[in-house]
Design a protein around this motif. Structure first.
Motif, PDB file in Angstrom:
ATOM      1  N   ARG A  87       0.830  -1.214   0.000  1.00  0.00           N
ATOM      2  CA  ARG A  87       0.000   0.000   0.000  1.00  0.00           C
ATOM      3  C   ARG A  87       0.859   1.257   0.000  1.00  0.00           C
ATOM      4  NH1 ARG A  87       0.991  -0.961   5.264  1.00  0.00           N
ATOM      5  NH2 ARG A  87       1.100   0.859   6.634  1.00  0.00           N
ATOM      6  N   ALA A  90       1.971   3.146  -3.541  1.00  0.00           N
ATOM      7  CA  ALA A  90       1.098   4.165  -4.113  1.00  0.00           C
ATOM      8  C   ALA A  90       1.386   5.537  -3.506  1.00  0.00           C
ATOM      9  CB  ALA A  90      -0.358   3.794  -3.896  1.00  0.00           C
ATOM     10  N   ARG A  93       4.339   7.232  -5.186  1.00  0.00           N
ATOM     11  CA  ARG A  93       4.074   7.761  -6.523  1.00  0.00           C
ATOM     12  C   ARG A  93       3.220   9.024  -6.486  1.00  0.00           C
ATOM     13  NH1 ARG A  93       4.477   2.229  -7.660  1.00  0.00           N
ATOM     14  NH2 ARG A  93       2.334   1.671  -7.245  1.00  0.00           N
ATOM     15  N   ALA A  94       2.584   9.288  -5.355  1.00  0.00           N
ATOM     16  CA  ALA A  94       1.673  10.445  -5.249  1.00  0.00           C
ATOM     17  C   ALA A  94       2.428  11.765  -5.129  1.00  0.00           C
ATOM     18  CB  ALA A  94       0.761  10.273  -4.060  1.00  0.00           C
TER      19      ALA A  94
END
Length: 94
Positions: A87, A90, A93-94
């Motif tokens: 988890r 992600a 990458r944000a």
């Protein structure tokens, strides 16, 4: 052993007072949740980290979940999903 090694490597170490004694470091994941499970990018690497100072109180549950997942025995899949280190990819990458 740590003090002996530091004495050899750090001049004056044996004369310095200890400000604090810690049993371990407080580690945190990016979302402040525990990270328990396989690394999504490094095969064979397993995480049991990010306990943020709760290691003594959570270690039994984290160990049981890790063991169950590693041995592929029954475990709480919802908790495993919530703590899965994947988890966090992600968030990177944000």
């Amino acid at each position: 052993r740590i003090a002996e090694g530091a004495r050899r490597c750090l001049a004056g170490f044996d004369e310095a007072p200890a400000a604090h004694f810690w049993a371990g470091l407080r580690t945190f994941a990016a979302d402040d949740g525990f990270a328990v499970g396989p690394d999504p990018e490094v095969p064979g690497l397993w995480w049991s980290a990010g306990l943020g100072g709760h290691g003594m109180s959570a270690s039994i549950g984290v160990g049981q979940l890790s063991a169950a997942r590693l041995l592929e025995t029954p475990h709480d899949a919802e908790i495993a999903r919530a703590l899965d280190p994947g988890r966090l990819a992600a968030l990177d990458r944000a």
